[in-house]
Scaffold this active site. Structure first.
Site, PDB file in Angstrom:
ATOM      1  N   SER A  29       2.157   4.760   1.616  1.00 22.41           N
ATOM      2  CA  SER A  29       1.752   3.351   1.478  1.00 22.41           C
ATOM      3  C   SER A  29       2.292   2.758   0.181  1.00 22.41           C
ATOM      4  O   SER A  29       2.797   1.629   0.148  1.00 22.41           O
ATOM      5  CB  SER A  29       0.225   3.240   1.459  1.00 22.41           C
ATOM      6  OG  SER A  29      -0.297   3.568   2.717  1.00 22.41           O
ATOM      7  N   ARG A  33       5.309  -0.235  -0.481  1.00 18.56           N
ATOM      8  CA  ARG A  33       4.988  -1.412  -1.290  1.00 18.56           C
ATOM      9  C   ARG A  33       5.868  -1.493  -2.535  1.00 18.56           C
ATOM     10  O   ARG A  33       6.216  -2.585  -2.986  1.00 18.56           O
ATOM     11  CB  ARG A  33       3.495  -1.398  -1.653  1.00 18.56           C
ATOM     12  CG  ARG A  33       2.605  -1.722  -0.424  1.00 18.56           C
ATOM     13  CD  ARG A  33       1.171  -1.272  -0.636  1.00 18.56           C
ATOM     14  NE  ARG A  33       0.262  -1.688   0.422  1.00 18.56           N
ATOM     15  CZ  ARG A  33       0.138  -1.097   1.613  1.00 18.56           C
ATOM     16  NH1 ARG A  33       0.893  -0.039   1.921  1.00 18.56           N
ATOM     17  NH2 ARG A  33      -0.739  -1.537   2.502  1.00 18.56           N
ATOM     18  N   GLY A 101       4.947   1.540  11.599  1.00 18.41           N
ATOM     19  CA  GLY A 101       4.091   0.361  11.740  1.00 18.41           C
ATOM     20  C   GLY A 101       3.903  -0.363  10.417  1.00 18.41           C
ATOM     21  O   GLY A 101       3.846  -1.598  10.375  1.00 18.41           O
ATOM     22  N   ARG A 129       3.024  -0.343  20.065  1.00 18.44           N
ATOM     23  CA  ARG A 129       1.879  -0.669  19.197  1.00 18.44           C
ATOM     24  C   ARG A 129       1.643  -2.183  19.124  1.00 18.44           C
ATOM     25  O   ARG A 129       2.590  -2.965  19.148  1.00 18.44           O
ATOM     26  CB  ARG A 129       2.100  -0.047  17.807  1.00 18.44           C
ATOM     27  CG  ARG A 129       2.208   1.466  17.921  1.00 18.44           C
ATOM     28  CD  ARG A 129       2.388   2.131  16.593  1.00 18.44           C
ATOM     29  NE  ARG A 129       1.226   1.949  15.748  1.00 18.44           N
ATOM     30  CZ  ARG A 129       1.161   2.345  14.489  1.00 18.44           C
ATOM     31  NH1 ARG A 129       2.202   2.925  13.929  1.00 18.44           N
ATOM     32  NH2 ARG A 129       0.067   2.142  13.790  1.00 18.44           N
ATOM     33  N   GLN A 180      -2.885  -3.022   6.899  1.00 16.45           N
ATOM     34  CA  GLN A 180      -1.571  -3.603   7.222  1.00 16.45           C
ATOM     35  C   GLN A 180      -1.700  -5.095   7.483  1.00 16.45           C
ATOM     36  O   GLN A 180      -0.878  -5.896   7.021  1.00 16.45           O
ATOM     37  CB  GLN A 180      -0.972  -2.902   8.435  1.00 16.45           C
ATOM     38  CG  GLN A 180      -0.589  -1.456   8.138  1.00 16.45           C
ATOM     39  CD  GLN A 180      -0.059  -0.715   9.351  1.00 16.45           C
ATOM     40  OE1 GLN A 180      -0.074  -1.234  10.469  1.00 16.45           O
ATOM     41  NE2 GLN A 180       0.408   0.494   9.139  1.00 16.45           N
ATOM     42  N   ASP A 330      -6.081   8.009   8.607  1.00 11.30           N
ATOM     43  CA  ASP A 330      -4.948   8.821   9.073  1.00 11.30           C
ATOM     44  C   ASP A 330      -5.287  10.316   9.126  1.00 11.30           C
ATOM     45  O   ASP A 330      -4.446  11.123   9.519  1.00 11.30           O
ATOM     46  CB  ASP A 330      -3.740   8.606   8.159  1.00 11.30           C
ATOM     47  CG  ASP A 330      -3.182   7.195   8.295  1.00 11.30           C
ATOM     48  OD1 ASP A 330      -3.378   6.568   9.355  1.00 11.30           O
ATOM     49  OD2 ASP A 330      -2.551   6.711   7.330  1.00 11.30           O
ATOM     50  N   LYS A 357      -2.575   4.045  16.945  1.00  7.92           N
ATOM     51  CA  LYS A 357      -1.718   4.586  15.874  1.00  7.92           C
ATOM     52  C   LYS A 357      -0.377   5.012  16.495  1.00  7.92           C
ATOM     53  O   LYS A 357      -0.033   4.558  17.576  1.00  7.92           O
ATOM     54  CB  LYS A 357      -2.426   5.736  15.172  1.00  7.92           C
ATOM     55  CG  LYS A 357      -3.670   5.291  14.399  1.00  7.92           C
ATOM     56  CD  LYS A 357      -3.312   4.379  13.250  1.00  7.92           C
ATOM     57  CE  LYS A 357      -4.530   3.912  12.489  1.00  7.92           C
ATOM     58  NZ  LYS A 357      -4.185   2.908  11.474  1.00  7.92           N
ATOM     59  N   ARG A 361      -4.451   8.741  19.284  1.00  6.83           N
ATOM     60  CA  ARG A 361      -4.780  10.014  18.622  1.00  6.83           C
ATOM     61  C   ARG A 361      -6.051  10.653  19.157  1.00  6.83           C
ATOM     62  O   ARG A 361      -6.257  11.851  18.949  1.00  6.83           O
ATOM     63  CB  ARG A 361      -4.854   9.819  17.101  1.00  6.83           C
ATOM     64  CG  ARG A 361      -3.481   9.623  16.502  1.00  6.83           C
ATOM     65  CD  ARG A 361      -3.489   9.492  14.998  1.00  6.83           C
ATOM     66  NE  ARG A 361      -2.103   9.483  14.504  1.00  6.83           N
ATOM     67  CZ  ARG A 361      -1.727   9.021  13.326  1.00  6.83           C
ATOM     68  NH1 ARG A 361      -2.635   8.552  12.481  1.00  6.83           N
ATOM     69  NH2 ARG A 361      -0.457   9.051  12.971  1.00  6.83           N
ATOM     70  N   ARG A 408       1.615  13.042  12.708  1.00  7.20           N
ATOM     71  CA  ARG A 408       0.341  13.663  12.318  1.00  7.20           C
ATOM     72  C   ARG A 408      -0.221  14.576  13.420  1.00  7.20           C
ATOM     73  O   ARG A 408      -0.951  15.520  13.121  1.00  7.20           O
ATOM     74  CB  ARG A 408      -0.664  12.602  11.886  1.00  7.20           C
ATOM     75  CG  ARG A 408      -0.171  11.818  10.671  1.00  7.20           C
ATOM     76  CD  ARG A 408      -1.261  11.104   9.915  1.00  7.20           C
ATOM     77  NE  ARG A 408      -0.702  10.039   9.097  1.00  7.20           N
ATOM     78  CZ  ARG A 408      -0.096  10.203   7.920  1.00  7.20           C
ATOM     79  NH1 ARG A 408       0.017  11.407   7.388  1.00  7.20           N
ATOM     80  NH2 ARG A 408       0.387   9.162   7.262  1.00  7.20           N
TER      81      ARG A 408
END
Ligand code: S3P
Length: 452
Positions: A29, A33, A101, A129, A180, A330, A357, A361, A408
């Site tokens: 993340s 950024r 995403g 998504r 997000q 997550d 996700k 999941r 994941r």
């Protein structure tokens, strides 16, 4: 930017305890950024410890396509030459978001308040998504969208958007707990005249707020009726920064869980970011009986960080408070693996977001753990898992686990393989490179498996 299209199957089997000291790569993340905010600053930002995974590289390519300079020095430092807020250029080709995403939704926010047109494409997972959650607020700000409707009427990629200049500052209450969506609106607000407000009923990860403040944006948070109202003053000027990216707690999670589960383990996972909006998994695992000790707590890049010493522990099942979900959103796939080894039942609820996700999941993990011999009941908004009390899982015999292009799921089931009798075969490990390219080499380094 998509990972290799040739599937890369692998069987993960029980090996030795995890020992020694490993360092996980930079936070995903914060890495996204760093590139985006650096691209909007006036001058050169540097970033050390940036995650060099495929998702972050998709962001790097996109901001480069919109005029920023992005370059990696030989010592691993990234240099980002920003164009200034309002200075993004029209990309000449579609922006390939791969599996990411976060890249897609945050960059849509950037484009929304620039007078440019951009097309976003992605892989098969990302193309399923929902994008309506960002299209709705960004349309209110004046951006215009042509998206691809799916069978359920959701708006998905590929999509083309035309940003609005000037955009309208809005006040928007998030209908879903999503960092997000929050970030997309705040980023659009950076180049809108006046004050843009996002109200979040449930707190989500706050890296955007922390980092934009560091870049000199006029951003403040007020609590109104128990909800966070985040306001940003637009037409901002961002000052370039020298960023140090802390290690990703979401990547550390796989090694923390593996060390708790594999008998005899005593592992230090170094440089783990412990921002309270991210780190709930470690508290939950402690509440289940996990021995996780924080060593050398310090600050890196404005975020709390520590080295985690993790020792094999007998875990007990837990009834999880859904209020913690956003701070470990997550980490549920790996929590489910830990729960499959605990004594007693683990009950999770309030996890509808997990269905949108990189894969669904809840279904993916229910099917994967069941295939490996765990006892799992899938409910509409969570899983109920009967743990083995530390007995190894059977493992997969026959069909490999289907990972659905979800890094994941692949990493969680790799950890399940370490605590199984027959091993767990994964259909495709290549998605792991989206977030954690060194995952398999660190498993070898910690002694959990041998090199391929
Ligand atoms: C992220 C926010 C979360 C998380 C994702 C990264 C971010 O997504 O799942 O991996 O960097 O803002 P949502 O906002 O959809 O919950």
């Amino acid at each position: 930017m998509s990972h290799s299209t040739t599937p890369s199957p692998r069987r993960f089997t029980a090996g030795s305890p995890l020992t020694g000291r490993i360092t996980v790569p930079g936070d995903k993340s914060i890495s996204h950024r760093s590139l985006m905010f650096g691209a909007l600053a006036a001058g050169r930002t540097t970033a050390r410890g940036l995650l060099e995974g495929e998702d972050v590289m998709a962001t790097a390519a996109a901001v480069r396509a919109m005029g920023a300079g992005v370059e990696r020095r030989d010592d691993g430092t990234w240099l980002i030459d920003g164009v200034g807020v309002g200075g993004l250029l029209q990309p000449q080709t579609a922006l390939d978001m791969g599996n990411s995403g976060t890249s897609t939704r945050l960059l849509m926010g950037l484009v929304a308040s620039h007078g440019i047109t951009a097309t976003f494409t992605g892989d098969a997972s990302l193309s399923k998504r929902p994008m309506g959650r960002v299209i709705e607020p960004l349309s209110l700000m004046g951006a215009d969208f042509t998206a691809s409707p799916d069978a359920n009427g959701s708006q998905t990629l590929p999509l083309t958007m035309r940003g609005a200049h000037p955009a309208l500052p809005i006040s928007y209450r998030l209908p879903v707990a999503s960092a997000q969506v929050k970030s997309a609106i705040l980023l659009a607000g950076l180049n809108a005249p006046g004050i843009t407000t996002v109200v979040e009923p449930v707190a989500t990860r706050d890296h955007t707020e922390r980092m934009l403040t560091g870049f000199g944006a006029d951003l403040w948070v007020e609590v109104e009726n128990g909800e966070r109202a985040i306001r940003i003053r637009g037409e901002a000027e961002l000052e370039p920064q020298d960023i140090v990216v802390p290690g990703d707690p979401s990547s550390a999670a796989f090694f923390v869980a593996a060390a708790l589960l594999v008998p005899g383990s005593d592992l230090v996972v170094a440089n783990v970011g412990l921002n309270p909006t991210r780190a709930a998994l470690f508290d939950v695992l402690r509440a289940m009986g996990g021995q996780i000790e924080e060593l050398d707590r310090r600050e890196v890049g404005g975020e709390p960080v520590a080295d985690l010493r993790v020792r094999h522990s007998a875990l007990s099942g837990i009834e999880l408070d859904p209020a913690v979900a956003p701070s470990m959103i997550d980490e549920f796939p790996i929590l489910f693996v830990a729960a499959s080894q605990a004594s007693g039942t683990t009950v999770t609820t309030g996890l509808d977001e997990l269905r949108v996700k990189e894969s669904d999941r809840l279904t993916a993990m229910a099917e994967a753990l069941t295939a490996a011999g765990a006892r799992v009941e899938e409910r509409e908004d969570g899983l109920v898992i009967e743990g083995t009390g530390g007995e190894p899982l059977r493992g997969t015999i026959g069909a490999p686990i289907v990972t659905h292009l979800d890094h994941r799921i692949a990493m969680s089931m790799a950890v399940a393989g370490l605590v199984s009798r027959a091993g767990v075969e994964i259909d495709d490990t290549s998605p792991i490179a989206t977030s954690f390219p060194t995952f398999e080499s660190l498993l070898v380094e910690a002694g959990a498996c041998s090199a391929m």
